[in-house]
Design a protein around this motif. Structure first.
Motif, short mmCIF file in Angstrom:
data_model
loop_
_atom_site.label_atom_id
_atom_site.label_comp_id
_atom_site.label_asym_id
_atom_site.label_seq_id
_atom_site.Cartn_x
_atom_site.Cartn_y
_atom_site.Cartn_z
N UNK A 1 59.55 23.43 51.63
CA UNK A 1 58.52 24.16 52.36
C UNK A 1 57.65 25.06 51.45
N UNK B 1 64.10 32.28 52.58
CA UNK B 1 63.54 32.16 53.93
C UNK B 1 64.60 31.71 54.92
N UNK C 1 62.53 20.10 55.41
CA UNK C 1 61.62 21.18 55.04
C UNK C 1 62.19 22.01 53.90
N UNK D 1 57.86 14.69 58.98
CA UNK D 1 58.69 14.70 57.78
C UNK D 1 60.15 14.94 58.08
N UNK D 2 61.01 14.48 57.18
CA UNK D 2 62.44 14.50 57.48
C UNK D 2 63.11 15.79 57.05
N UNK E 1 50.94 23.39 47.84
CA UNK E 1 50.14 22.17 47.76
C UNK E 1 49.01 22.19 48.78
N UNK E 2 49.34 22.69 49.99
CA UNK E 2 48.31 22.76 51.02
C UNK E 2 47.19 23.69 50.60
N UNK F 1 64.94 28.74 61.09
CA UNK F 1 64.23 28.73 59.81
C UNK F 1 63.80 27.32 59.45
N UNK F 2 63.19 27.14 58.27
CA UNK F 2 62.75 25.79 57.89
C UNK F 2 63.91 24.82 57.95
N UNK F 3 63.77 23.75 58.72
CA UNK F 3 64.92 22.89 58.99
C UNK F 3 65.28 22.04 57.79
N UNK G 1 55.25 22.88 49.70
CA UNK G 1 54.22 22.35 50.59
C UNK G 1 53.14 23.39 50.85
N UNK G 2 53.59 24.65 51.02
CA UNK G 2 52.63 25.72 51.25
C UNK G 2 51.63 25.77 50.10
#
Lengths: 324, 195, 150
Positions: free
Chosen positions: A61, A30, A58, A55-56, A67-68, A41-43, A64-65
């Motif tokens: 990421x 990504x 990503x 959050x510090x 888990x969500x 992109x995801x930092x 997290x997707x």
């Protein structure tokens, strides 16, 4: 006895390692994609004033997707064949996870020295993708069905390249055990043929991982979300988890079979990481540079380019065996 | 293949410096916005001092965002940001130049009744002496008189101002009923002759 | 805060739902997701199916023919979910809607049909404002999820 204990410990270890690496690969895919498109992109490091709220970092990421998705409601459409619909994500996850155990990691041969482990691993990877086809077909949604149909067509040709390039190496080295394939380098012509097989394997990986020219099963602007249209919540999360394992598997298998000594010993670990990064980078480059192919064009592309290359490889391998 | 290489070259040019703004980060000063053009029309701002409640903005409002609520004590001129289309017709037609389109555009609310979504101006109303009906904001009456006396021909100014004071405090209907008292009434002499 | 609760804040997936109207807000919405503002930095992703979404972005006023669809899309989104109305039409009906006389074709804003949580006024709103709205939506999402647990 010591061998058995080591295998058990390494199996316990490979679960977090494969998950970690799979998430990292997905993140990098990504991130590279984003950077090629001139965006961030995801930092990796969040802006300091936003960090306390969101959050510090990503880097996780993709995790997290998933888990969500596990924290959300799961809707099952009335038109679905319920049992197949709910169970196929879990089967997909199971098979893709089982394949992890048959692919060596530097320092951990795992089950890869079992007899016929190459056949087992490739079957498990195929089965995992098979269940991403069966579930959507059972959903009863036309979008899911179209997505599944495209997936089947792509599956037929990509799998052909995948299996053929694996067995090209196996045929050349005269072994069906991944541990033996990854242990022996062979002579210079053998390395050249392995590289040729590696190229066809890379092309097959594009199809199996839905990298850009071959992402028509998930073509978002054409067929909603393709096979995953009707999936939500836990089931979708399970599919995404399976996808992460498949990504790890493909990269690990590529390195094990086509870059022979890399995954045989702990000492090669840095090179393993570098090879994996380069592979992910190449996947990202291909994804960025290509538009989506039509399904017919993808089929002809595979049949015109990958299949002749594989046949060429087989002829070379046959010649090598005759000489030896 | 050559096009791929061309694209790759272009892509790699900006690989190290992406064009993304750090938007939600950076409070106030460090915050980077996209280009804000010179003529950007943001939310309406109304100068409460200048507004007289003349209803001109209400008449021209294209999105029906401007609404007028009259009670016995006050007239409320209201703009509902949710329905505003930023056409700036009200800015154009406002005779007192009380309405200005600001450059503010950041507003999100979670409730429709949030006071942030409205621009209200309250004006004191005056009631008719005869029928006790609220008919005009006090400020507007004053302002109308001022403008009238500015622009009128000095030859007739005396009569008109006198007339104005005669009917001051009556609503339009009552004023019409008492029209005959006025010196400027066109048919006054005719009426007197008949009587 | 549990891991799943945190993950919910970290990866809001957005479903863009165009009800009707002039398409201006849709252009701005896509601009908010494009490289200039790159919402993927914060894990915001545009998804194609409402079944994957956490945040429904609605733009435009609702034509009467569209009533069943909007209700259905809302039902198809799994809980917890948040609706963000973007643009003047989705917030209050704007040009196309009036109580009296009633429009024969246009119902008005979507909040007459489904509960809208965040309003982003503007005609059309700038991408900054849309990102603001999505951020508000994320906070609301977390609020809803924790309330649902109790």
């Amino acid at each position: 006895m010591a061998d058995l204990a080591f295998t058990i410990i390494s199996i316990a270890l490979i679960i977090p390692i494969s998950l970690f690496l799979g998430v990292i690969y997905a993140f990098l895919l990504r991130k590279f994609n984003a950077r090629f498109q001139w965006r961030v992109g995801p930092v990796v490091r969040m802006y300091s004033d936003l960090a306390p709220v969101i959050g510090s970092t990503r880097v996780w990421q993709p995790m997290y997707d998933i888990l969500k998705l596990f924290g959300k409601d799961t809707l099952i459409p009335a038109s679905a064949h319920k049992r197949l619909f709910t169970w196929s994500p879990y089967f997909s996850l199971f098979f893709s996870f089982a394949a992890v155990l048959f692919i060596p990691f530097p320092g951990m041969p795992l089950l890869s020295d079992a007899p016929y482990s190459l056949i087992v691993a490739s079957y498990l990877l195929i089965a995992s993708i098979l269940f991403t086809i069966l579930g959507p077909v059972a959903s009863g949604s036309p979008w899911g069905a179209i997505g599944a149909r495209r997936e089947v067509e792509l599956f037929l040709v990509a799998e052909l390249g995948f299996v053929a390039s694996l067995f090209l190496v196996a045929f050349m080295k005269g072994s069906l055990v991944i541990a033996e394939l990854s242990g022996t380098v062979g002579s210079i012509p053998m390395v050249l043929v392995t590289l040729l097989a590696g190229i066809t394997m890379f092309a097959a990986m594009l199809g199996k991982l839905h990298i850009k020219p071959f992402d028509m099963p998930e073509a978002e602007c054409e067929i909603v979300a393709g096979p995953y249209t009707e999936y939500s919540g836990k089931l979708l999360g399970t599919y995404f988890l399976a996808k992460i394992f498949v990504l790890y598997n493909m990269v690990a298998l590529f390195i094990a079979v086509f870059l022979p000594p890399v995954s045989s010993s702990v000492l090669w670990l840095p090179l393993y990481v570098v090879a994996a990064l380069v592979l992910v980078f190449l996947l990202a480059v291909v994804q960025v540079l290509n538009p989506r192919y039509a399904i017919r064009k993808a089929l002809t592309w595979y049949l015109k380019i990958v299949v002749p290359l594989v046949i060429l490889g087989f002829i070379a391998a046959f010649a090598l065996r005759m000489v030896a | 293949m050559s096009t791929h290489i061309k694209i790759l070259k272009q892509v790699l040019q900006k690989y190290s410096s992406p064009m993304t703004l750090n938007y939600p980060s950076g409070v106030d000063k460090n915050r980077m916005y996209s280009q804000i053009p010179e003529g950007l029309r943001g939310f309406i701002e109304r100068d409460e001092e200048k507004c007289v409640g003349c209803r001109a903005c209400y008449m021209v409002c294209s999105g029906r965002a401007t609404k007028i609520f009259d009670t016995a004590e006050k007239r409320t001129v209201q703009v509902f940001h949710f329905r505003c289309t930023y056409c700036a017709h009200c800015e154009e037609c406002c005779p007192e130049e009380a309405i200005k389109m600001s450059k503010k555009f950041e507003l999100t609310v979670t409730d429709k009744n949030d006071p942030k979504a409205y621009v209200n101006t309250d004006l004191k109303m005056i009631s008719c002496k005869a029928c006790n009906r609220p008919y005009l904001p006090e400020k507007m009456q004053k302002r109308v008189f001022e403008r009238l006396s500015e622009k009128i021909d000095p030859k007739v100014k005396g009569i008109v101002v006198e007339d104005y004071h005669k009917t001051e405090g009556f609503c339009p209907d009552c004023k019409r009923a008492r029209g005959v008292m006025l010196d400027t009434h066109t048919k006054k002499h005719v009426w007197l002759e008949v009587v | 805060m549990g891991l799943i609760d945190r993950a919910r804040i970290y990866s809001p997936w957005v479903y863009h739902f165009h009800c009707g109207g002039c398409n201006g807000c849709d252009i701005e919405t896509l601009a908010a997701l494009a490289p200039r503002f790159d919402a993927e930095r914060f894990g915001i992703q545009l998804v194609a199916s409402p079944r994957h979404a956490d945040i429904l972005i609605t733009t435009g006023c609702v034509p009467k023919q569209f009533i069943p669809m909007i209700k259905r899309v809302y039902k198809q989104t799994p809980d917890p979910k948040v609706v963000v109305a973007i643009g003047g039409c989705a917030c209050g009906g704007s040009l196309f809607y009036d109580e009296d006389p009633e429009n024969y074709a246009i119902l008005g804003s979507p909040d007459l049909l489904i509960p809208v949580d965040v309003y982003v006024p503007g005609c059309a709103p700038k991408p900054e404002q849309i990102i603001n709205g999505i951020v508000q939506g994320i906070l609301k999402l977390n609020e809803k999820a924790t309330r649902g647990k109790k």
